[in-house]
Enzyme design. Structure first.
Site, PDB file in Angstrom:
ATOM      1  N   GLN B  19      -9.426  -5.409   4.933  1.00 50.17           N
ATOM      2  CA  GLN B  19      -8.503  -6.767   3.835  1.00 50.17           C
ATOM      3  C   GLN B  19      -8.576  -7.728   4.527  1.00 50.17           C
ATOM      4  OE1 GLN B  19      -5.670  -3.563   2.291  1.00 50.17           O
ATOM      5  NE2 GLN B  19      -4.223  -5.001   2.872  1.00 50.17           N
ATOM      6  N   CYS B  25      -3.976  -4.952  -0.211  1.00 53.95           N
ATOM      7  CA  CYS B  25      -4.691  -3.719  -0.557  1.00 53.95           C
ATOM      8  C   CYS B  25      -4.797  -3.558  -2.180  1.00 53.95           C
ATOM      9  CB  CYS B  25      -4.196  -3.193  -0.226  1.00 53.95           C
ATOM     10  SG  CYS B  25      -2.203  -2.995  -1.641  1.00 53.95           S
ATOM     11  N   HIS B 168       1.170   0.711  -0.636  1.00 54.92           N
ATOM     12  CA  HIS B 168       0.058   0.403  -0.201  1.00 54.92           C
ATOM     13  C   HIS B 168      -1.374   1.100  -1.421  1.00 54.92           C
ATOM     14  CE1 HIS B 168      -3.636  -0.628   2.228  1.00 54.92           C
ATOM     15  NE2 HIS B 168      -3.609   0.392   2.512  1.00 54.92           N
TER      16      HIS B 168
END
Lengths: 114, 232
Positions: B19, B25, B168
């Site tokens: 990324q 993410c 995340h």
């Protein structure tokens, strides 16, 4: 040989407790130059370089703490070792919310025995 | 439930992506789940476009107006599935390549859709249900707290203490019954997670985290998606 580190069994471990000794600093500088070459890092100014080195040293100590808290994994230097925790969260993560929308569809319960 | 399971062995997981310096993410987690679902529906593994989500998906949670998907400033996998369902699908990676920035305009082309969402749902906080959904529906989009991932190099991560504050988004691709940990001298069952930080991070881009007690919140926000059964 063991004293000057040639012995492969002796692994240099940076001890976060004693930050004053010169050999520790040279070890940290050695780690930092390995880090820069491995991850192709370059910084725009000496000031930025010195700041990133200080962040790197703090992250070495964090890695040591993580290793103590998480002994079944191995922790150490990664491509993110020159980022502060806040920079890491902002630049590398990206989960926007901490909970699911209320109207989220619940998956049906599946059989798990047999 | 099988003792061990890994969608990588069955061809449902594409190469590890990166990324870059962009909080996207959520888009990699969403495309990974839809790539797996599309594989299960059609037998075809297609790399899907995260950049389409970064540029075009600004789907919001009706309950929280300021929580819209926002490119490099974050998003949520469920909202990404919602956007993809409404937009009519995702394009291939090659047709809408990743740039790692969110300053571009939306360049979605409805005629180049490669995979469509049929439906998506949330799996309960139950490890057997998570494993069963993984085996039945393919890789799952999961959220996790990534604090220990910044310094992770390998092995089965099982921190004594880890916040469950999720920050995340990653992809759950399998699980193992026993990852030997010399320090604790016993086997530890673990989840196998595909991350989006390139192959040089972790174990060739993958992360292993122990199962059993919602470590780092890994069981808290799990989503499964089903793809429409048409070939692109």
């Amino acid at each position: 040989d063991a004293l000057n580190g040639d012995d492969p069994l002796i692994r240099e471990v940076v001890d976060g407790q004693d930050a004053s000794s010169s050999n520790l600093l040279s070890a940290e500088q050695h780690h930092f130059s390995l880090f820069k070459s491995k991850f192709k890092k370059s910084y725009g100014s000496q000031e930025e370089h010195d700041y990133r080195f200080s962040v790197f040293k703090a992250n070495l100590r964090r890695a040591a703490r993580h290793q103590a808290l998480d002994p079944t994994a191995s922790h150490g230097v990664t491509q993110f070792s020159d980022l502060t925790p806040a920079e890491f969260r902002k630049q590398v993560l990206g989960l926007r919310r901490l909970r699911l929308p209320k109207d989220a569809n619940e998956a049906p319960i599946l059989p798990t025995s047999d | 439930l099988p003792e061990d399971f890994d969608w990588r062995d069955k061809g449902a997981v594409g190469p590890v992506k990166n990324q870059g310096s962009c909080g996207s993410c959520w888009s990699f987690s969403a495309t990974g789940a839809l790539e797996g679902a599309h594989f299960l529906a059609t037998g075809e593994l297609v790399s899907l476009s995260e950049q389409q989500l970064v540029d075009c998906d600004h789907e919001c949670d009706p309950e929280e107006p300021d929580s819209c998907d926002s490119g490099c400033n974050g998003g949520l996998m469920n909202s990404a599935f919602e956007y993809t369902f409404k937009a009519g699908g995702l394009m291939r990676e090659e047709d809408y390549p990743y740039t790692g920035t969110d300053r571009g305009t939306c360049k979605f082309d409805k005629n180049k859709v490669a995979a469509r969402v049929a439906n998506f749902s949330v799996v309960s906080l139950d490890e057997d249900q998570i494993a069963a959904n993984l085996v039945k529906n393919g890789p799952l989009a999961v959220a996790i707290n990534a604090v220990f991932m910044q310094t992770y190099i390998g092995g089965v991560s099982c921190p004594y203490i880890c916040s469950r504050r999720l920050d995340h988004g990653v992809l759950l691709v399998g699980y193992g019954s026993a990852g030997y940990s010399p320090i604790r001298m016993k086997d530890k069952p673990y989840w196998i997670i595909k991350n989006s930080w390139g192959e040089k991070w972790g174990e060739n881009g993958f992360y292993k985290i122990c199962r059993g007690r919602n470590v780092c919140g890994v069981d808290s926000m799990v989503s499964t998606v089903a793809a429409v059964q048409t070939t692109s």
